[in-house]
Design an enzyme around this catalytic site. Sequence first.
Site, PDB file in Angstrom:
ATOM      1  N   CYS A  34       2.057   3.511  11.663  1.00 24.23           N
ATOM      2  CA  CYS A  34       3.008   3.015  10.670  1.00 24.23           C
ATOM      3  C   CYS A  34       3.315   4.157   9.708  1.00 24.23           C
ATOM      4  O   CYS A  34       2.644   5.193   9.729  1.00 24.23           O
ATOM      5  CB  CYS A  34       2.448   1.799   9.917  1.00 24.23           C
ATOM      6  SG  CYS A  34       1.061   2.162   8.816  1.00 24.23           S
ATOM      7  N   HIS A  88       0.838  -1.193   0.000  1.00 24.12           N
ATOM      8  CA  HIS A  88       0.000   0.000   0.000  1.00 24.12           C
ATOM      9  C   HIS A  88       0.870   1.239   0.000  1.00 24.12           C
ATOM     10  O   HIS A  88       2.043   1.198   0.367  1.00 24.12           O
ATOM     11  CB  HIS A  88      -0.935   0.019   1.214  1.00 24.12           C
ATOM     12  CG  HIS A  88      -0.212  -0.030   2.524  1.00 24.12           C
ATOM     13  ND1 HIS A  88       0.272  -1.213   3.057  1.00 24.12           N
ATOM     14  CD2 HIS A  88       0.128   0.937   3.408  1.00 24.12           C
ATOM     15  CE1 HIS A  88       0.858  -0.964   4.218  1.00 24.12           C
ATOM     16  NE2 HIS A  88       0.796   0.331   4.456  1.00 24.12           N
TER      17      HIS A  88
END
Length: 706
Positions: free
Chosen positions: A208, A65
């Site tokens: 993250c 992603h």
Amino acid sequence: MSDMITADLVDLDLSADTKEAAARALAQRMVALGRVTDLEGFLADVAAREAQMPTGLDGGIGIPHCRSEHVTEPTLAFGRSAAGVDFGAADGPADLVFLIAAPAGADDAHLTILSSLARQLMNAEFTAALRSAGDAAAAAALIRGEEPAPAEDAPGDTGETEDTRETEETADTGAVSAAASAETDPGSTGQDSGGPARPFRIVAVTSCPTGIAHTYMAAESLENAGREEGVEVVVETQGSAGFTRLDPAVIAAADGVILAHDVAVREKDRFAGKPTVDTGVKAAINRPGELIGEVRDKAARGEVTAAAADGPAGSGGATPVERGGESGEGYGTKLRKWLMSGVSYMVPFVAAGGLLIALGFAIGGYEINKAPSVMDHFVWTQADSWAALLFQIGGVAFAFLVPVLAGYIAYGMADRPGLVPGFVGGSIALTINAGFLGGLAAGLISGAVVLAIQRVPIPKALRGIMPVVVIPLVSAAVVGFLMFVVIGKPIASAQEGMTDWLNGLSGANAVLLGALLGLMMCFDLGGPVNKVAYTFATAGIAVASPSDSAMKIMAAVMAAGMVPPLAMALATTVRGRLFNAAERENGKAAWVLGASFISEGAIPFAAADPLRVIPSAMVGGAVTGALSMAFGATLRAPHGGIFVVPLIGNPLLYLVAIAAGVCVTTALVIVLKGLRKPVTGTSAQGPGGGADPSAPTPGAKQPVAA
């Protein structure tokens, strides 16, 4: 999520054997639907995210992603691989691959939907249903939440399933409400003998680099593990859509803290004074039960982090360097970051002061440094008066360099309490002519003194005056004593020796120094090594009357720093077929960045192909640095690029030196890239084997890479 994934974005027979091939196959489907505008640019962003941390998860899941300028709307593509694709998970290849594409400016609503998918991936029934889905439409509908995951006791009515899900979600969030109300109602803390003992409570933060997938999967994993073990877990997700701070009452009621992050935790000091486990975000996904056990063990041993009142100015024991870095860093890494903290705060003073001084020289000539104070003599209509004003303002700005350097080195070590002794020590370094070496020493000593004082046990009654009175008083006195009496004179002697050595450089020695500085400037393009060379150069001209050698060094450093972006701009112009569309677009911007002495303009090229770009840039930088020193070019301004050429001594030869380095780097990059298969923006294949819709057409403007 109905507009994020359709049957056209599902491949139930994904045949890719590598993660790169899997990402390309799914990305091509996005391109075919117009969701991605530049296939190669988007894949480069996916690869850059993958390089930060593998996106494979235990349980056979891969979630490549990224956020990218090449994405037009939030999109999800799904692939199911019979053979499996290695995404770096500890338990082996992934058979379920989700490619998540978010625009660089995605709104919160879209990112929230993507985060809900990330949480679903922790549901075993959901992944089992995807593995058994018979067609693409059914898989897409399942991901959109239009069909329930098959289960033996699942109700047949969709509305009943939604009611059940809502009931479960309400039950899941009950722990949050209970924890918050526990502090609001003193009688519910579990301390009274009339009620049952309350469960162990944990607050957690997950984050993250992208803030889309791992952040929310880690939160879901911790919450699930907490329910299984009878532990209340409340998670703050610091994702792309921002974050909602945990209620201070919930934090106060917590018995332990889990920080699962791969980027710095925001407002980390809120969790000070509690048993804390600090780890990476994937650990929370793969072994949440172990993390909960670690927190409980620390709580049983009474092992807590430093309380905010004991730490530097409420930082919870974490200094600015620690808050921005990784846990468990070595002293060498911390030392480098402490020094870079000082340099980063010093550079704006260098740029502003240096350019003002240079403008003063340009307008009033090199005798302007002998002009009287503008407080005593200033004529509005005389150019010399304005030149003197600019020169004197620049001189005042330059006077802050060493104190700011020392103060913010100490700040990086000990937070705000380090500022007072750091600035005092830096000012003393100027007073005793210890220069930048004295500033470096003063900053490190100041930080160490403050940290030592903070380790002394202090009665609670005195803690309130520690950061305001005691620490500044004691630390300033100790640092002042050490700088004036103990180490100041040796450092001043070393500074004088270095200055004399620079003044004595000539011939081959000067050329070799120029080559070395050129190599350093091009090694990491704005990183620590680059900053060391730049600081070394600015230290020489940060005086009222810099020596000729110091001005030559400054000229060589700036010339070498201009080489990498200019060379990459030239390479994309003369051999565009060796670069993809995004790189060619970046090459246009690199012309301006290089001309402005912004070495970071070459970073996109170095990140995509470091083994070819960085060595080439270093060779060209060394050539430019050596030629600049050999030509005797001088520079009084610490920044400005071609815009300060009128202030350069021997400007024509200076430009020749820059051109030579640019040509060398360009030639090397072209040769090295030519040895491999060319990467073009027009040869990518779409899902159906035809031309890639993202390929540039004549006259079409391509998006700039993120």
